[in-house]
Write a protein that holds these residues in place. Sequence first.
Motif, PDB file in Angstrom:
ATOM      1  N   PRO A   1      -4.307 -22.696 -42.836  1.00  0.00           N
ATOM      2  CA  PRO A   1      -4.284 -21.455 -42.041  1.00  0.00           C
ATOM      3  C   PRO A   1      -5.130 -20.369 -42.701  1.00  0.00           C
ATOM      4  O   PRO A   1      -5.143 -20.244 -43.926  1.00  0.00           O
ATOM      5  N   SER A   2      -5.810 -19.591 -41.883  1.00  0.00           N
ATOM      6  CA  SER A   2      -6.612 -18.483 -42.398  1.00  0.00           C
ATOM      7  C   SER A   2      -6.042 -17.137 -41.979  1.00  0.00           C
ATOM      8  O   SER A   2      -6.544 -16.087 -42.391  1.00  0.00           O
ATOM      9  N   ASP A   3      -4.954 -17.176 -41.159  1.00  0.00           N
ATOM     10  CA  ASP A   3      -4.350 -15.937 -40.674  1.00  0.00           C
ATOM     11  C   ASP A   3      -2.881 -16.199 -40.377  1.00  0.00           C
ATOM     12  O   ASP A   3      -2.500 -17.320 -39.990  1.00  0.00           O
ATOM     13  N   VAL A   4      -2.056 -15.190 -40.523  1.00  0.00           N
ATOM     14  CA  VAL A   4      -0.614 -15.363 -40.291  1.00  0.00           C
ATOM     15  C   VAL A   4      -0.304 -15.719 -38.841  1.00  0.00           C
ATOM     16  O   VAL A   4       0.735 -16.323 -38.558  1.00  0.00           O
ATOM     17  N   SER A   5      -1.201 -15.374 -37.927  1.00  0.00           N
ATOM     18  CA  SER A   5      -0.972 -15.685 -36.512  1.00  0.00           C
ATOM     19  C   SER A   5      -0.989 -17.188 -36.262  1.00  0.00           C
ATOM     20  O   SER A   5      -0.501 -17.659 -35.227  1.00  0.00           O
ATOM     21  N   GLN A   6      -1.541 -17.956 -37.198  1.00  0.00           N
ATOM     22  CA  GLN A   6      -1.633 -19.408 -37.061  1.00  0.00           C
ATOM     23  C   GLN A   6      -0.408 -20.132 -37.622  1.00  0.00           C
ATOM     24  O   GLN A   6      -0.330 -21.355 -37.543  1.00  0.00           O
ATOM     25  N   VAL A   7       0.519 -19.377 -38.154  1.00  0.00           N
ATOM     26  CA  VAL A   7       1.679 -19.977 -38.830  1.00  0.00           C
ATOM     27  C   VAL A   7       2.968 -19.697 -38.048  1.00  0.00           C
ATOM     28  O   VAL A   7       3.196 -18.580 -37.583  1.00  0.00           O
ATOM     29  N   PHE A   8       3.787 -20.726 -37.915  1.00  0.00           N
ATOM     30  CA  PHE A   8       5.122 -20.598 -37.333  1.00  0.00           C
ATOM     31  C   PHE A   8       6.135 -21.106 -38.352  1.00  0.00           C
ATOM     32  O   PHE A   8       5.845 -22.034 -39.115  1.00  0.00           O
ATOM     33  N   VAL A   9       7.303 -20.502 -38.351  1.00  0.00           N
ATOM     34  CA  VAL A   9       8.380 -20.969 -39.237  1.00  0.00           C
ATOM     35  C   VAL A   9       9.335 -21.805 -38.400  1.00  0.00           C
ATOM     36  O   VAL A   9       9.898 -21.327 -37.409  1.00  0.00           O
ATOM     37  N   ILE A  10       9.497 -23.057 -38.798  1.00  0.00           N
ATOM     38  CA  ILE A  10      10.341 -23.977 -38.029  1.00  0.00           C
ATOM     39  C   ILE A  10      11.710 -24.122 -38.685  1.00  0.00           C
ATOM     40  O   ILE A  10      11.831 -24.123 -39.915  1.00  0.00           O
ATOM     41  N   LYS A  11      12.729 -24.211 -37.857  1.00  0.00           N
ATOM     42  CA  LYS A  11      14.099 -24.328 -38.364  1.00  0.00           C
ATOM     43  C   LYS A  11      14.919 -25.167 -37.395  1.00  0.00           C
ATOM     44  O   LYS A  11      14.857 -24.972 -36.180  1.00  0.00           O
ATOM     45  N   ARG A  12      15.670 -26.094 -37.961  1.00  0.00           N
ATOM     46  CA  ARG A  12      16.526 -26.935 -37.125  1.00  0.00           C
ATOM     47  C   ARG A  12      17.716 -26.140 -36.609  1.00  0.00           C
ATOM     48  O   ARG A  12      18.305 -25.339 -37.339  1.00  0.00           O
ATOM     49  N   ILE A  13      18.053 -26.344 -35.340  1.00  0.00           N
ATOM     50  CA  ILE A  13      19.212 -25.689 -34.751  1.00  0.00           C
ATOM     51  C   ILE A  13      20.480 -26.369 -35.264  1.00  0.00           C
ATOM     52  O   ILE A  13      20.555 -27.598 -35.315  1.00  0.00           O
ATOM     53  N   ILE A  14      21.455 -25.601 -35.664  1.00  0.00           N
ATOM     54  CA  ILE A  14      22.695 -26.141 -36.216  1.00  0.00           C
ATOM     55  C   ILE A  14      23.372 -27.077 -35.211  1.00  0.00           C
ATOM     56  O   ILE A  14      23.484 -26.768 -34.020  1.00  0.00           O
ATOM     57  N   ASP A  15      23.795 -28.238 -35.708  1.00  0.00           N
ATOM     58  CA  ASP A  15      24.477 -29.262 -34.894  1.00  0.00           C
ATOM     59  C   ASP A  15      23.602 -29.735 -33.738  1.00  0.00           C
ATOM     60  O   ASP A  15      24.093 -30.020 -32.627  1.00  0.00           O
ATOM     61  N   SER A  16      22.301 -29.812 -33.960  1.00  0.00           N
ATOM     62  CA  SER A  16      21.377 -30.254 -32.916  1.00  0.00           C
ATOM     63  C   SER A  16      20.193 -30.961 -33.557  1.00  0.00           C
ATOM     64  O   SER A  16      19.903 -30.772 -34.745  1.00  0.00           O
ATOM     65  N   SER A  17      19.499 -31.760 -32.755  1.00  0.00           N
ATOM     66  CA  SER A  17      18.280 -32.417 -33.234  1.00  0.00           C
ATOM     67  C   SER A  17      17.045 -31.601 -32.875  1.00  0.00           C
ATOM     68  O   SER A  17      15.922 -32.004 -33.181  1.00  0.00           O
ATOM     69  N   SER A  18      17.236 -30.472 -32.204  1.00  0.00           N
ATOM     70  CA  SER A  18      16.124 -29.628 -31.775  1.00  0.00           C
ATOM     71  C   SER A  18      15.802 -28.555 -32.812  1.00  0.00           C
ATOM     72  O   SER A  18      16.578 -28.315 -33.738  1.00  0.00           O
ATOM     73  N   PHE A  19      14.641 -27.906 -32.596  1.00  0.00           N
ATOM     74  CA  PHE A  19      14.154 -26.905 -33.546  1.00  0.00           C
ATOM     75  C   PHE A  19      13.735 -25.623 -32.829  1.00  0.00           C
ATOM     76  O   PHE A  19      13.478 -25.627 -31.623  1.00  0.00           O
ATOM     77  N   ASN A  20      13.674 -24.539 -33.587  1.00  0.00           N
ATOM     78  CA  ASN A  20      13.087 -23.275 -33.143  1.00  0.00           C
ATOM     79  C   ASN A  20      11.828 -23.023 -33.946  1.00  0.00           C
ATOM     80  O   ASN A  20      11.747 -23.404 -35.111  1.00  0.00           O
ATOM     81  N   LEU A  21      10.855 -22.359 -33.314  1.00  0.00           N
ATOM     82  CA  LEU A  21       9.629 -22.000 -34.008  1.00  0.00           C
ATOM     83  C   LEU A  21       9.414 -20.495 -33.884  1.00  0.00           C
ATOM     84  O   LEU A  21       9.260 -19.982 -32.778  1.00  0.00           O
ATOM     85  N   LYS A  22       9.443 -19.814 -35.023  1.00  0.00           N
ATOM     86  CA  LYS A  22       9.297 -18.360 -35.027  1.00  0.00           C
ATOM     87  C   LYS A  22       7.918 -17.967 -35.540  1.00  0.00           C
ATOM     88  O   LYS A  22       7.435 -18.480 -36.542  1.00  0.00           O
ATOM     89  N   SER A  23       7.280 -17.031 -34.836  1.00  0.00           N
ATOM     90  CA  SER A  23       5.954 -16.580 -35.232  1.00  0.00           C
ATOM     91  C   SER A  23       6.031 -15.625 -36.418  1.00  0.00           C
ATOM     92  O   SER A  23       7.115 -15.203 -36.830  1.00  0.00           O
ATOM     93  N   ALA A  24       4.859 -15.263 -36.930  1.00  0.00           N
ATOM     94  CA  ALA A  24       4.800 -14.313 -38.049  1.00  0.00           C
ATOM     95  C   ALA A  24       5.227 -12.916 -37.613  1.00  0.00           C
ATOM     96  O   ALA A  24       5.467 -12.048 -38.454  1.00  0.00           O
ATOM     97  N   TYR A  25       5.350 -12.716 -36.290  1.00  0.00           N
ATOM     98  CA  TYR A  25       5.729 -11.410 -35.745  1.00  0.00           C
ATOM     99  C   TYR A  25       7.168 -11.405 -35.250  1.00  0.00           C
ATOM    100  O   TYR A  25       7.562 -10.597 -34.417  1.00  0.00           O
ATOM    101  N   ASN A  26       7.965 -12.377 -35.791  1.00  0.00           N
ATOM    102  CA  ASN A  26       9.411 -12.468 -35.515  1.00  0.00           C
ATOM    103  C   ASN A  26       9.741 -12.681 -34.044  1.00  0.00           C
ATOM    104  O   ASN A  26      10.759 -12.188 -33.557  1.00  0.00           O
ATOM    105  N   LYS A  27       8.898 -13.405 -33.351  1.00  0.00           N
ATOM    106  CA  LYS A  27       9.157 -13.794 -31.965  1.00  0.00           C
ATOM    107  C   LYS A  27       9.192 -15.320 -31.907  1.00  0.00           C
ATOM    108  O   LYS A  27       8.495 -15.996 -32.668  1.00  0.00           O
ATOM    109  N   TYR A  28      10.003 -15.849 -30.998  1.00  0.00           N
ATOM    110  CA  TYR A  28      10.174 -17.299 -30.921  1.00  0.00           C
ATOM    111  C   TYR A  28       9.298 -17.928 -29.834  1.00  0.00           C
ATOM    112  O   TYR A  28       9.161 -17.386 -28.736  1.00  0.00           O
TER     113      TYR A  28
END
Length: 227
Positions: free
Chosen positions: A58-85
């Motif tokens: 990545p060359s900019d924070v806009s290209q990065v997402f923070v991934i996190k598994r949802i509790i008690d689920s096999s699915s994930f959330n992806l949050k942007s560098a601007y705290n939006k999902y």
Amino acid sequence: WINVESADDLVGPIFILSNATEKLSCICSDSKSSKVSLNSVIDSEDSSVKANIKTVTPSDVSQVFVIKRIIDSSSFNLKSAYNKYLGCDKFGVVSCENEAVGVQEEWEVIFREDGIAFKNSYDKFLTVDEQDGKMVIRADSETIGFHEIFKVKFQAQNRKKKKVKVAEKPIYSQEIDSVKRYQSWGNGRLVMPSQDIKDLRKAKKSGKMHEAMLDRREKLKSDSYCK
């Protein structure tokens, strides 16, 4: 940054790449709007896509997402560098506008030999689509094909180290080690308890093996710590 190889790697910052465009691109968020776009990550005209997938970062924070598994689920959330999902509606429109997580922000990650696919809560897949001569991100594909496959990279420091299971020594070997450690007589000659080790096996099952070894050593009168 290294390639995601399993669900255990889906932790922390990630970088989502697609080679379904003319040049290798990545998914980007926007600091001023809910827009999600594809931006090229290759400047050189003659660079091979395969080589750049391995080396690009990545060359900019806009290209990065923070991934996190949802509790008690096999699915994930992806949050942007601007705290939006990252989410999508039932029509397949992808956006990054919500600060809270709902059903539209849930993504199932599907691993394949050729890469990774993302399925939304409407059972549709994230895809690279052409609209008005421009490649855009949508989430309305019903099947997984070339345009639905992404390469995902994450930070190597976040890879969990696999625990190597050390084979446990046989009970008799454990007792030899114990006697060698504490025996204080015998002129260098190892003196072992003469009793059968069946009682040690029973003690191990009950969680009292070390106490049983102590009792056996005490009967040898060879251990000053047991007397």
